[in-house]
Design an enzyme around this catalytic site. Structure first.
Site, PDB file in Angstrom:
ATOM      1  N   TYR A 149      23.739  70.138 -11.523  1.00 22.56           N
ATOM      2  CA  TYR A 149      24.711  70.181 -10.416  1.00 22.56           C
ATOM      3  C   TYR A 149      24.983  68.757  -9.990  1.00 22.56           C
ATOM      4  O   TYR A 149      24.050  67.964  -9.813  1.00 22.56           O
ATOM      5  CB  TYR A 149      24.127  70.985  -9.247  1.00 22.56           C
ATOM      6  N   ASP A 244      23.176  60.827 -13.141  1.00 25.41           N
ATOM      7  CA  ASP A 244      23.249  61.310 -11.769  1.00 25.41           C
ATOM      8  C   ASP A 244      21.818  61.290 -11.213  1.00 25.41           C
ATOM      9  O   ASP A 244      21.042  62.212 -11.451  1.00 25.41           O
ATOM     10  CB  ASP A 244      23.850  62.724 -11.730  1.00 25.41           C
ATOM     11  N   LYS A 272      20.952  60.792  -1.138  1.00 26.46           N
ATOM     12  CA  LYS A 272      19.688  61.251  -0.528  1.00 26.46           C
ATOM     13  C   LYS A 272      18.800  60.101  -0.013  1.00 26.46           C
ATOM     14  O   LYS A 272      19.070  59.527   1.020  1.00 26.46           O
ATOM     15  CB  LYS A 272      18.968  62.157  -1.528  1.00 26.46           C
TER      16      LYS A 272
HETATM   17  P1  KE4 Z   1      25.706  66.031  -1.868  1.00 23.62           P
HETATM   18  O1  KE4 Z   1      27.233  66.103  -1.996  1.00 23.62           O
HETATM   19  O2  KE4 Z   1      25.103  67.374  -1.477  1.00 23.62           O
HETATM   20  O3  KE4 Z   1      25.221  64.881  -1.022  1.00 23.62           O
HETATM   21  O4  KE4 Z   1      25.131  65.690  -3.327  1.00 23.62           O
HETATM   22  C1  KE4 Z   1      25.529  66.480  -4.424  1.00 23.62           C
HETATM   23  C2  KE4 Z   1      24.499  66.332  -5.519  1.00 23.62           C
HETATM   24  C3  KE4 Z   1      24.802  65.539  -6.608  1.00 23.62           C
HETATM   25  N1  KE4 Z   1      23.906  65.365  -7.619  1.00 23.62           N
HETATM   26  C4  KE4 Z   1      22.686  65.968  -7.580  1.00 23.62           C
HETATM   27  C5  KE4 Z   1      21.736  65.756  -8.721  1.00 23.62           C
HETATM   28  C6  KE4 Z   1      22.329  66.796  -6.479  1.00 23.62           C
HETATM   29  O5  KE4 Z   1      21.122  67.400  -6.466  1.00 23.62           O
HETATM   30  C7  KE4 Z   1      23.243  66.982  -5.430  1.00 23.62           C
HETATM   31  C8  KE4 Z   1      22.938  67.871  -4.231  1.00 23.62           C
HETATM   32  N2  KE4 Z   1      21.721  68.601  -4.296  1.00 23.62           N
HETATM   33  C9  KE4 Z   1      21.678  69.820  -3.519  1.00 23.62           C
HETATM   34  C10 KE4 Z   1      20.366  70.566  -3.767  1.00 23.62           C
HETATM   35  N3  KE4 Z   1      19.889  70.551  -5.040  1.00 23.62           N
HETATM   36  C11 KE4 Z   1      21.850  69.540  -2.067  1.00 23.62           C
HETATM   37  C12 KE4 Z   1      21.483  70.676  -1.156  1.00 23.62           C
HETATM   38  C13 KE4 Z   1      22.695  71.475  -0.752  1.00 23.62           C
HETATM   39  O6  KE4 Z   1      23.624  71.658  -1.567  1.00 23.62           O
HETATM   40  O7  KE4 Z   1      22.682  71.923   0.425  1.00 23.62           O
END
Ligand code: KE4
Length: 433
Positions: A149, A244, A272
């Site tokens: 993701y 990523d 993060k």
């Molecule tokens: P954000 O847009 O949520 O800041 O980041 C997206 C993203 C991009 N790349 C990786 C590897 C990620 O894990 C994420 C976001 N992770 C999720 C949980 N695995 C965030 C939690 C959520 O969606 O509420």
């Protein structure tokens, strides 16, 4: 851990009201407990390794806000620094030296990053990195991996179509097929599938984007040589390799997964941890590529609060502490203690689990088969995971409310927390029998 019966009536009331105004009562789907059932916890405050909900329950937290809080909640130095910063103003829409400081720290931590641009989320980071890759190479197709993701930009909300290595199809309504037709999807760890895609589409592949250690199908490790082969394949064909590292950056090592596997991607996406708990994302890499980003180059990307002083301050403080201290050795010690305790409890009770772990990120899969990709991950018993989740919650341990997410240990977790978690796990496994 206190195992006196917990009640969640205040969270239930708050969830009721939240659903009147917020779709699903939440601002991000995974928080809604849909995968495990029950009512999401409404949190009053966090402190160190603990979360305290509105019913007065206390939990050892292994979600850590889905990764950012590697130092635990309300880390005193971070709180002090942000308090001072907010008194000077929250955002100016002008450059500040804080942005240069954090950018320099990121570049020093990850030598493949010569220049970096801050944005406000991981989604923005990967979306921008792909736009930049397309501008740089003049090609359009992107290879991604099933189960990875990269945020919710249209082109990346693609899942594998029929067949092994295929043209992506939208994984969400509202995403036109036209926007995923340039997204190619292969199984994680499957080099043959990637080679097939390159055989068919190489002249038009602009990039391969990958979570070098997957965290979004649960934790899945790259097979030995897999990342190196991707590096070779992309270099040979003129495509870019995009790591990523939104989760793994500063998580699995100060230099991220790229330092563990000694691979130099062309672009890296971060988020993060570098925001220390504030909204943030970043993309960066080779200077010849980053020089195409506006206003230096023609590739447009912008953001009102990008590089804002509060996120910069929290990020600088967080990664300074990580750099100065023996944080990673301690995280490794505690996380390996936890892994041994949980796997020991599973073999004692005869529960089949897999526990892939890199540093302080791990997943407890309820399956007997080694998990190497999305297909094997989805063989896990999600019903059993849901039961396990609630047995742990009742004992004051908060795990990710989904089998397909990563769990995290923070520097604030104590040996006592680890011991209490292992004891709770033993009891939970027994309750599953
Ligand atoms: P954000 O847009 O949520 O800041 O980041 C997206 C993203 C991009 N790349 C990786 C590897 C990620 O894990 C994420 C976001 N992770 C999720 C949980 N695995 C965030 C939690 C959520 O969606 O509420």
């Amino acid at each position: 851990m206190n195992s006196d019966m917990k009640h969640f009536s205040r969270s239930e009331q708050l969830f009721e009201e939240a659903q009147r105004y917020l779709p699903g009562g939440v601002n991000s789907p995974v928080r809604a407990f849909k995968a495990v059932g029950g009512t999401p916890l409404f949190i009053k405050r966090g402190q160190g390794s603990r979360l305290y909900d509105e019913d007065g329950n206390e939990f050892i937290d292994y979600v850590c806000s889905w990764g950012p809080l590697i130092l635990g909640h309300a880390q005193p130095r971070v709180v002090r620094a942000v308090k001072k910063a907010i008194e000077r103003g929250s955002s100016f829409g002008c450059p500040t030296k804080l942005e240069t400081t954090l950018a320099r720290m990121v570049c020093e931590a990850m030598p493949s990053i010569k220049m970096v641009r801050f944005v406000n989320s991981g989604t923005e980071a990967t979306m921008s990195a792909i736009r930049l890759a397309r501008a740089f190479t003049g090609r359009n197709k992107v290879v991604k991996f099933a189960g990875c993701y990269h945020g919710h930009s249209d082109g990346l909300l693609a899942k594998a179509g029929p067949g092994m290595a295929t043209l992506g199809i939208p994984s969400s309504p509202g995403v036109p097929a036209a926007l995923t037709s340039d997204t190619l999807v292969a199984p994680y760890n499957n080099l043959e599938a990637v080679e097939q895609l390159f055989k068919r589409f190489a002249p038009d592949i602009t990039a391969v984007i990958i979570e070098p250690i997957a965290g979004n199908m649960g934790v899945v490790l790259p097979k030995p040589g897999f990342l190196e082969h991707l590096r070779g394949l992309t270099r040979q064909s003129g495509a870019l390799l995009i790591f990523d590292e939104v989760i793994t950056g500063f998580r699995v090592a100060y230099g991220g997964a790229q330092s563990l596997y000694n691979i130099s991607p062309d672009l890296t996406c971060l988020g993060k941890i570098i925001g220390g708990g504030f909204p943030i994302g970043a993309y960066g890499g080779r200077r010849d590529i980053m020089e195409m980003v506006a206003p230096l180059g023609p590739v447009y990307q912008a953001g009102t609060l990008a590089g804002n002083p509060l996120a910069m301050t929290a990020g600088i403080e967080t990664i300074t502490i990580l750099k100065e201290s023996s944080a990673y050795e301690e995280l490794e010690k505690k996380s390996s203690l936890l892994e041994k305790g949980i796997t020991g409890a599973a073999s004692k009770t005869g529960i089949d689990i897999q526990l892939p772990r890199v540093g302080s990120m791990f997943t407890i899969f309820f399956t007997k088969d080694v998990v190497t990709d999305y297909e094997t991950a989805t063989k896990a018993d999600t019903k059993l995971y849901a039961k396990f989740f609630h047995h742990m919650l009742a004992q004051g341990v908060y795990l990710p409310p989904s089998q397909f997410e990563a769990a995290f240990v923070s520097s604030a977790h104590t040996d006592k927390d680890i011991q209490a978690t292992v004891e709770a796990t033993e009891k939970a496994f027994h309750s599953l029998l």
